[in-house]
Every structure is written in C-alpha cells, then in structure tokens.
Design a protein around this motif. Structure first.
Motif, PDB file in Angstrom:
ATOM      1  N   LEU A 219       0.846  -1.182   0.000  1.00 51.14           N
ATOM      2  CA  LEU A 219       0.000   0.000   0.000  1.00 51.14           C
ATOM      3  C   LEU A 219       0.889   1.242   0.000  1.00 51.14           C
ATOM      4  O   LEU A 219       1.891   1.305   0.730  1.00 51.14           O
ATOM      5  CB  LEU A 219      -0.910   0.013   1.233  1.00 51.14           C
ATOM      6  CG  LEU A 219      -1.936  -1.122   1.293  1.00 51.14           C
ATOM      7  CD1 LEU A 219      -2.661  -1.109   2.626  1.00 51.14           C
ATOM      8  CD2 LEU A 219      -2.934  -1.014   0.166  1.00 51.14           C
ATOM      9  N   LEU A 250     -12.391  12.769  -7.876  1.00 50.21           N
ATOM     10  CA  LEU A 250     -12.326  11.303  -7.866  1.00 50.21           C
ATOM     11  C   LEU A 250     -11.065  10.750  -7.204  1.00 50.21           C
ATOM     12  O   LEU A 250     -11.096   9.646  -6.651  1.00 50.21           O
ATOM     13  CB  LEU A 250     -12.392  10.762  -9.297  1.00 50.21           C
ATOM     14  CG  LEU A 250     -13.667  11.041 -10.091  1.00 50.21           C
ATOM     15  CD1 LEU A 250     -13.541  10.467 -11.501  1.00 50.21           C
ATOM     16  CD2 LEU A 250     -14.879  10.442  -9.409  1.00 50.21           C
ATOM     17  N   LEU A 251      -9.960  11.483  -7.299  1.00 50.26           N
ATOM     18  CA  LEU A 251      -8.677  10.905  -6.911  1.00 50.26           C
ATOM     19  C   LEU A 251      -8.334  11.166  -5.451  1.00 50.26           C
ATOM     20  O   LEU A 251      -8.644  12.215  -4.904  1.00 50.26           O
ATOM     21  CB  LEU A 251      -7.563  11.442  -7.814  1.00 50.26           C
ATOM     22  CG  LEU A 251      -7.731  11.047  -9.292  1.00 50.26           C
ATOM     23  CD1 LEU A 251      -6.700  11.746 -10.154  1.00 50.26           C
ATOM     24  CD2 LEU A 251      -7.609   9.535  -9.461  1.00 50.26           C
ATOM     25  N   ASP A 252      -7.675  10.193  -4.871  1.00 45.82           N
ATOM     26  CA  ASP A 252      -7.316  10.257  -3.456  1.00 45.82           C
ATOM     27  C   ASP A 252      -6.143  11.204  -3.235  1.00 45.82           C
ATOM     28  O   ASP A 252      -5.400  11.520  -4.158  1.00 45.82           O
ATOM     29  CB  ASP A 252      -6.952   8.852  -2.956  1.00 45.82           C
ATOM     30  CG  ASP A 252      -7.120   8.716  -1.459  1.00 45.82           C
ATOM     31  OD1 ASP A 252      -6.826   7.637  -0.922  1.00 45.82           O
ATOM     32  OD2 ASP A 252      -7.525   9.705  -0.805  1.00 45.82           O
TER      33      ASP A 252
ATOM     34  N   MET B 199      -3.531   5.382 -11.056  1.00 44.26           N
ATOM     35  CA  MET B 199      -4.047   6.410 -10.160  1.00 44.26           C
ATOM     36  C   MET B 199      -4.673   5.769  -8.930  1.00 44.26           C
ATOM     37  O   MET B 199      -5.121   4.643  -8.955  1.00 44.26           O
ATOM     38  CB  MET B 199      -5.123   7.238 -10.886  1.00 44.26           C
ATOM     39  CG  MET B 199      -4.667   7.800 -12.214  1.00 44.26           C
ATOM     40  SD  MET B 199      -3.310   8.961 -12.015  1.00 44.26           S
ATOM     41  CE  MET B 199      -4.200  10.492 -12.100  1.00 44.26           C
ATOM     42  N   LEU B 200      -4.693   6.564  -7.864  1.00 43.54           N
ATOM     43  CA  LEU B 200      -5.371   6.118  -6.651  1.00 43.54           C
ATOM     44  C   LEU B 200      -6.700   6.867  -6.545  1.00 43.54           C
ATOM     45  O   LEU B 200      -6.700   8.088  -6.428  1.00 43.54           O
ATOM     46  CB  LEU B 200      -4.529   6.444  -5.413  1.00 43.54           C
ATOM     47  CG  LEU B 200      -3.421   5.478  -5.070  1.00 43.54           C
ATOM     48  CD1 LEU B 200      -2.711   5.930  -3.796  1.00 43.54           C
ATOM     49  CD2 LEU B 200      -3.979   4.073  -4.861  1.00 43.54           C
ATOM     50  N   TYR B 201      -7.768   6.115  -6.603  1.00 44.72           N
ATOM     51  CA  TYR B 201      -9.081   6.751  -6.505  1.00 44.72           C
ATOM     52  C   TYR B 201      -9.530   6.784  -5.054  1.00 44.72           C
ATOM     53  O   TYR B 201      -9.125   5.960  -4.239  1.00 44.72           O
ATOM     54  CB  TYR B 201     -10.096   5.990  -7.357  1.00 44.72           C
ATOM     55  CG  TYR B 201      -9.876   6.188  -8.832  1.00 44.72           C
ATOM     56  CD1 TYR B 201      -8.955   5.409  -9.519  1.00 44.72           C
ATOM     57  CD2 TYR B 201     -10.547   7.179  -9.532  1.00 44.72           C
ATOM     58  CE1 TYR B 201      -8.713   5.613 -10.864  1.00 44.72           C
ATOM     59  CE2 TYR B 201     -10.320   7.390 -10.880  1.00 44.72           C
ATOM     60  CZ  TYR B 201      -9.401   6.606 -11.547  1.00 44.72           C
ATOM     61  OH  TYR B 201      -9.157   6.816 -12.873  1.00 44.72           O
ATOM     62  N   ARG B 202     -10.380   7.747  -4.745  1.00 46.71           N
ATOM     63  CA  ARG B 202     -10.913   7.828  -3.385  1.00 46.71           C
ATOM     64  C   ARG B 202     -11.693   6.551  -3.089  1.00 46.71           C
ATOM     65  O   ARG B 202     -12.347   5.984  -3.973  1.00 46.71           O
ATOM     66  CB  ARG B 202     -11.834   9.035  -3.236  1.00 46.71           C
ATOM     67  CG  ARG B 202     -11.099  10.347  -3.332  1.00 46.71           C
ATOM     68  CD  ARG B 202     -12.016  11.519  -3.003  1.00 46.71           C
ATOM     69  NE  ARG B 202     -11.433  12.771  -3.430  1.00 46.71           N
ATOM     70  CZ  ARG B 202     -10.577  13.497  -2.713  1.00 46.71           C
ATOM     71  NH1 ARG B 202     -10.218  13.097  -1.519  1.00 46.71           N
ATOM     72  NH2 ARG B 202     -10.078  14.621  -3.189  1.00 46.71           N
ATOM     73  N   TRP B 204     -14.484   5.940  -1.529  1.00 54.31           N
ATOM     74  CA  TRP B 204     -15.917   5.914  -1.780  1.00 54.31           C
ATOM     75  C   TRP B 204     -16.201   5.880  -3.288  1.00 54.31           C
ATOM     76  O   TRP B 204     -17.245   5.368  -3.709  1.00 54.31           O
ATOM     77  CB  TRP B 204     -16.617   7.110  -1.111  1.00 54.31           C
ATOM     78  CG  TRP B 204     -16.207   8.461  -1.580  1.00 54.31           C
ATOM     79  CD1 TRP B 204     -15.284   9.288  -1.012  1.00 54.31           C
ATOM     80  CD2 TRP B 204     -16.696   9.147  -2.732  1.00 54.31           C
ATOM     81  NE1 TRP B 204     -15.169  10.443  -1.736  1.00 54.31           N
ATOM     82  CE2 TRP B 204     -16.027  10.397  -2.799  1.00 54.31           C
ATOM     83  CE3 TRP B 204     -17.635   8.860  -3.722  1.00 54.31           C
ATOM     84  CZ2 TRP B 204     -16.264  11.316  -3.801  1.00 54.31           C
ATOM     85  CZ3 TRP B 204     -17.874   9.790  -4.724  1.00 54.31           C
ATOM     86  CH2 TRP B 204     -17.180  11.008  -4.754  1.00 54.31           C
ATOM     87  N   VAL B 205     -15.289   6.415  -4.116  1.00 56.44           N
ATOM     88  CA  VAL B 205     -15.488   6.378  -5.569  1.00 56.44           C
ATOM     89  C   VAL B 205     -15.470   4.930  -6.051  1.00 56.44           C
ATOM     90  O   VAL B 205     -16.358   4.488  -6.786  1.00 56.44           O
ATOM     91  CB  VAL B 205     -14.404   7.202  -6.296  1.00 56.44           C
ATOM     92  CG1 VAL B 205     -14.443   6.966  -7.801  1.00 56.44           C
ATOM     93  CG2 VAL B 205     -14.567   8.680  -5.982  1.00 56.44           C
ATOM     94  N   GLU B 239      -5.360  -0.347  -3.281  1.00 59.28           N
ATOM     95  CA  GLU B 239      -6.205   0.677  -2.662  1.00 59.28           C
ATOM     96  C   GLU B 239      -7.512   0.880  -3.429  1.00 59.28           C
ATOM     97  O   GLU B 239      -8.509   1.321  -2.865  1.00 59.28           O
ATOM     98  CB  GLU B 239      -5.466   2.023  -2.588  1.00 59.28           C
ATOM     99  CG  GLU B 239      -4.250   2.034  -1.675  1.00 59.28           C
ATOM    100  CD  GLU B 239      -2.957   1.737  -2.392  1.00 59.28           C
ATOM    101  OE1 GLU B 239      -3.017   1.049  -3.436  1.00 59.28           O
ATOM    102  OE2 GLU B 239      -1.899   2.173  -1.930  1.00 59.28           O
ATOM    103  N   LEU B 241      -8.896  -1.683  -5.288  1.00 61.57           N
ATOM    104  CA  LEU B 241      -9.630  -2.943  -5.275  1.00 61.57           C
ATOM    105  C   LEU B 241     -10.430  -3.162  -4.006  1.00 61.57           C
ATOM    106  O   LEU B 241     -11.566  -3.647  -4.051  1.00 61.57           O
ATOM    107  CB  LEU B 241      -8.646  -4.111  -5.397  1.00 61.57           C
ATOM    108  CG  LEU B 241      -8.621  -4.843  -6.723  1.00 61.57           C
ATOM    109  CD1 LEU B 241      -7.689  -6.029  -6.621  1.00 61.57           C
ATOM    110  CD2 LEU B 241     -10.003  -5.297  -7.144  1.00 61.57           C
ATOM    111  N   MET B 288     -15.375   5.466   6.204  1.00 61.56           N
ATOM    112  CA  MET B 288     -15.352   6.823   6.774  1.00 61.56           C
ATOM    113  C   MET B 288     -14.330   6.972   7.888  1.00 61.56           C
ATOM    114  O   MET B 288     -13.682   7.997   8.010  1.00 61.56           O
ATOM    115  CB  MET B 288     -16.731   7.173   7.316  1.00 61.56           C
ATOM    116  CG  MET B 288     -17.679   7.666   6.245  1.00 61.56           C
ATOM    117  SD  MET B 288     -19.302   8.066   6.918  1.00 61.56           S
ATOM    118  CE  MET B 288     -18.905   9.433   7.982  1.00 61.56           C
TER     119      MET B 288
END
Lengths: 270, 329
Positions: A219, A250-252, B199-202, B204-205, B239, B241, B288
C-alpha cells in the motif's frame, strides 16, 4: 533561501522552529518568524512569543519577526504569498480523520493555499543528511526532485527516490513481470517505472547530488511510512499537485495522510 | 420465467427438505444456519442458489428469519471461495506463482471481515423490525402461476418431494447460468478510466463503482473480471480494489432480493434487505473512519497467506473447517 517560519505556543511549533534553525544554518538566506494571533489584543502576546523563540534558537537570532491578526492558515498563506519567501515551515499535530473533518488542519490548509513549498514538522531533525523523494510516477515528480536536489546540494545530503507499486494481478494469469523486483531490475529492463526513476536520478545528478532509486511493493502510504522509518531520513519530499474538476473529485490525496501522520519533516512541493 | 418455475419447484419440495435440515443436519440455530449456507455455496459453487434455497426454506417455515439471514450471509462467504479455488488450481498445476492468488484471497478476506460484523447489525435490524414495513411482491406472479401451476402440480404428483426439491435446485442453477449468458458483456475499452492501474481513486469512488457494476453483473467475481480490460496487463492497485470489492458485496444481493420478492412470505425481502443494509452500514463505517487501517490489516493478512504454500494451506483449511464447526455447534 528565504524561510517563513509560522509559530504558535504548541510543542509542534517548537519542533518546527528547531528544524528551521537547522535549515537556516545550512541554506544561507533570510528567515522570518511569523506569529498569528486571533485578536488585536493578543498582538503583544505574539511579540513576546517571537522574542522568546528568537533568543532560544541562536540560528534564528537574526530572523525578522512579524505578527499578523486573523485566522491562522489564512494569515500564513497571505504572508507566504507576498513574494518575500521561498519556503514555509510550520508544525503539525497528528490528527485522526474524524478530527480533521470536524476541526480542520492548519498545515493542510496552508499546504492547499501556499504559493511556495511548505515543510511540515512533527519531530525536528538535527541535521540534513538523507532526503527521501516520493514519486507517484507522474511528470510532477520532476519538480519534487528539483526542489529536493537544490536543498540536498546545499546541505551536502544524499537522495533516495521512492516509487511504490501497489498493483496486484486481477487474474492468476495476468502477465505482470517485475512486481517483486528491485528498482535496479526495473532500470536495467527499461520498464516504465525504471525509466521514470532513471530520469529523476539524472535530474538529481545535474544538481551534483547522488540519487538512488527505490521501489517498494504494498500500500502506497504504508510503504512510504515504512521507508521513511527504515532509513532515518531527515526530510521526506512529496508532491501536492492539485487536480481540478473531475480528477480532483475522484482521486485520493495521499499527501494529506503523509502530512498528518508521518513523524519526519515533510516538504510539500506544488 | 425459469427462475419462477425453479422457485415453485423448490417450494413444492421444501417440505421434504425440512426434516433433512432440522434433523439430519441439525440446523437449529443461527450458527448452524451460517455454516449450512457457507457449505451449500461451496457445493453449488455459487452463493446465489444457496441464498435462494434459504428463502425457499423460510417460505416453507423450515427456517426462521434470523436463520435465513444467517444462511444467506453464509452463502456469501462460501461464494468467495470459488475465486480462490480457480487460482489455487493454477498454482498447484505448478504454472503460476502464489502471487496470482492475491485477488482471490483478497476478495475472500474483504467479504469475510465485512460480513462478520455485519451479522450483528443484521441481527439487530431483524430483531427490532425496522425494515418490516418493506413489502413488495411481483404481481405478475399471479399470471405466471396460472401458467406454470398445472405443470408444477403434475411434477409434484409424479415424483417424491425430495426429488421435486432437487429438480428445483437444478433448475435454479440453470436459471442463474442463463442469466449470466444474457447479461451484457461489459467490455469497457478505457477512455479516461484506463488510468485505473496508476491512479489512486478515493475509497468511496471505487466503492460506488463496485456497487454500480455489480448491480448489472450480480456477481462479485464477474465484477472483478471486468477490471481486467480496464487495466494494463491486468494489474489494479490494492487501494482501488479493496473498496471496490466492498461495494460489489452490497449489490451482489440484488438477485437474492428479487428472488425473495417472488415468494409470498414478506419476511423474505426484509431478511435480504437486512443483509444489504448491514453490509452497507459496516462498509460505510470502515470507509469513513478506518479506511487506511483496514486496508493495512487486509494487506497484511493477504501477504501472510501468500507468503508460502503452508500458509495458504492453513488458510484454506480454516475456510473449510470453520463452516463445518459452525454446523455442529
């Protein structure tokens, strides 16, 4: 280098001031100590705070002192944006996600608004020998490495450039060479990650700084923390390259997590 | 139509199954029901038919709402094993590295760690009756019933009750297979979303994406398979998945909910909804308040499992042994 050191009465502020003293000694230039108070009546308190810090940290004895009144993050950003400073340094208190949501985080607010790079300090360091630059693999990493190389060159420090691969195979038969190989393998085999890291190392070399590429697997945040702890780095460099529109939605934001919880000084480059 | 026919067959034969469930297998409490649903999903190689059987048993009165809920939950735990079994086949064949099993183990661990605390939430929902107001039945059933009832009655008269039930189970397996073939083949070629691997998506997305995709695919493993054409070389960031699988785990219940609405007993849809709501509540809370910590722990568990064949064997033994132990509690 023109440093802006933002302070209050917290222990984290003291750490930031100590680290600023180390930087100011290594990187010739000017330093400004800034105290932000919430009400005009507190201005004299701010001046006293600045005077005590100025005398407690000899390396900052020649620093200018300023007091601003208003909301802490806003005033720091406003001061940073007046064209007189190259770098902002402030302290950071570790916060849970809930606390961040409810209370907010000054360091993150400053990072978001500052036009110049920001160093956030949990725990100070007494020297600047080893820098860690984190790259996500994007082109923005060039500015991270350039900024880090300038500091490393002046401080006589070395550089490690870290890329974390957290990808896994979605199917058992996915062709995924290199998911468990060291950075040297990637560089030698010309993989996208290897080429990216090799390019960044060349940038560092142009500044006269020796740079070593590192790839970790796991991670992203965990591996950044593990690398930062494992090799006793004095400064960790990350990017805060704000995305707009849909991408920003959208992106973290890994940088926020790193700032909030990593106990090494973190330089955030925009 | 095939679904309804299958359910009617199972309904007709469920009376014979009740003694098997209550007496032979001694499914008499929530833990037994959890283990029964889990093992049944292994036997049928799918969770949805096992969940359908649970609803048929509820309709017959062979199981209570709580026991049905537990059996449905168990069917989800058993459904995830199939992904692992497929991967294990590649590994034991000697052609693939253990790392190739990551997705299967990850899927299982995520589903289990969300499902287990969700059991308590679902139990509370059912005990307090907060969802009891939900009541829906497809009125088209009456028309279909008029058509199929004579056929059902004929089969019921000609065969023993147990055989009628088994025929119902086989028919529902066929119905799910036909459903799989009839679903649109989602082949996104990645305009914009092909940055998924880098890319790393949030959280919740990806969670919402998992929910949305599985609303169409109705299957966690199919939803995972869809990620392959969306990524270069079939690689996806962990992250991305983990929350995706959490989302898939919610809407994978949709087919079971529809089946519940095909039965007469209003407790059926309420029970399935309790399962969905409880999983949603636990997933939302994790995303959350504990997203990073949860992902770290899951990652560590998966890495430990895949460290060696011995660890993998121990993991597989647990996945087989736990439902068996639950069955005899």
């Amino acid at each position: 280098m023109r440093l802006l050191i933002a302070i209050d009465l917290s222990p984290e502020s003291s750490e930031a001031v100590r680290f600023a003293g180390v930087l100011h000694a290594l990187l010739p230039g000017t330093a400004t100590l800034l105290a932000v108070v919430h009400h005009e009546q507190e201005r004299s308190q701010g001046r006293e705070m600045l005077a005590s810090i100025g005398s407690a940290v000899p390396d900052l004895g020649d620093a200018q002192q300023r007091v601003r009144v208003g909301k802490t993050a806003d005033e720091i950003v406003a001061e940073a944006g007046n064209g007189e400073h190259d770098l902002v340094i402030l302290g950071q208190r570790g916060q849970s996600r809930l606390a961040q949501m409810l209370i907010g985080n000054t360091a993150i607010q400053v990072m978001a608004g500052s036009p110049v790079p920001v160093i956030v300090v949990h725990d100070s360091r007494s020297a600047l020998r080893h820098l860690l630059v984190c790259t996500s693999g994007s082109d923005y990493a060039r500015s991270n490495v350039e900024q880090a190389s300038r500091i490393a060159a002046r401080a006589g420090a070395d550089l490690r450039i870290l890329h974390v691969m957290s990808q896994i195979d979605v199917t058992p038969s996915s062709p995924a060479p290199g998911l468990d190989k060291p950075a040297s393998w990637h560089v030698a085999n010309g993989t996208p990650e290897g080429e990216h890291l090799a390019g960044l190392c060349r940038i560092a070399e142009e500044h006269g700084v020796h740079a070593e590429p590192v790839i970790r697997y796991g991670l992203v945040v965990d591996e950044i923390f593990a690398e930062a702890r494992s090799n006793d780095y004095d400064l960790v460099v990350v990017g805060a390259h704000h995305r707009h529109g849909l991408a920003g939605f959208l992106l973290d934001d890994v940088t926020k997590t790193v700032i909030s919880h990593l106990r090494r000084p973190v330089l955030i480059v925009r | 139509m095939v679904f309804i026919f299958a359910l009617q067959l199972m309904q007709a034969g469920a009376g014979a199954i009740e003694p098997l469930v209550r007496t032979t297998l001694e499914v008499s409490n929530a833990a037994n029901a959890l283990g029964f649903g889990w093992i049944l999903a292994y036997v049928l190689l799918s969770g949805s038919p096992a969940a359908a059987i649970a609803l048929a048993l509820l309709e017959e009165g062979a199981l209570s709402s709580i026991e049905t809920y537990m059996m449905i939950a168990g069917s989800r735990l058993g459904a995830s094993l199939f992904v692992l079994l497929v991967g294990s086949y590649y590994v034991w064949r000697g052609s693939e590295r253990l790392r190739g099993l990551t997705i299967g183990v990850l899927s299982l661990v995520v589903v289990a760690t969300i499902q287990i605390p969700a059991l308590g939430v679902g139990y509370l929902i059912l005990r307090t009756g907060v969802l009891d107001g939900f009541s829906y039945r497809f009125t088209a059933l009456d028309t279909i019933d008029r058509i199929s009832r004579p056929v059902i009655d004929r089969i019921d008269g000609a065969l023993p009750e147990e055989a009628v039930f088994i025929l119902g189970v086989l028919t529902i397996l066929l119905a799910f297979r036909l459903l799989d073939y009839s679903l649109p083949q989602f082949r996104a070629e990645g305009d914009g979303i092909d940055t998924l691997p880098t890319m790393l998506y949030r959280g919740w997305v990806m969670f919402l994406l998992g929910m949305a995709v599985t609303l169409v695919t109705l299957s966690v493993s199919v939803s995972l398979g869809i990620l392959v054409p969306l990524s270069a070389k079939g690689l996806i960031r962990r992250e991305n998945l983990i929350p995706y699988i959490m989302g898939c785990n919610i809407t994978t219940y949709i087919d079971t909910l529809v089946i519940a609405m095909l039965f007469d007993d209003p407790a059926g849809p309420v029970t399935v909804l309790a399962a969905m709501v409880s999983n949603l509540a636990v997933s939302a809370a994790v995303l959350m308040f504990w997203s990073s910590g949860y992902q770290s722990r899951i990652n560590q568990a998966v890495d430990w499992t895949l460290e060696s064949r011995r660890h993998l064997l121990l993991f597989a033994t647990l996945m087989l042994g736990i439902p068996l132990i639950l069955l005899v509690i």
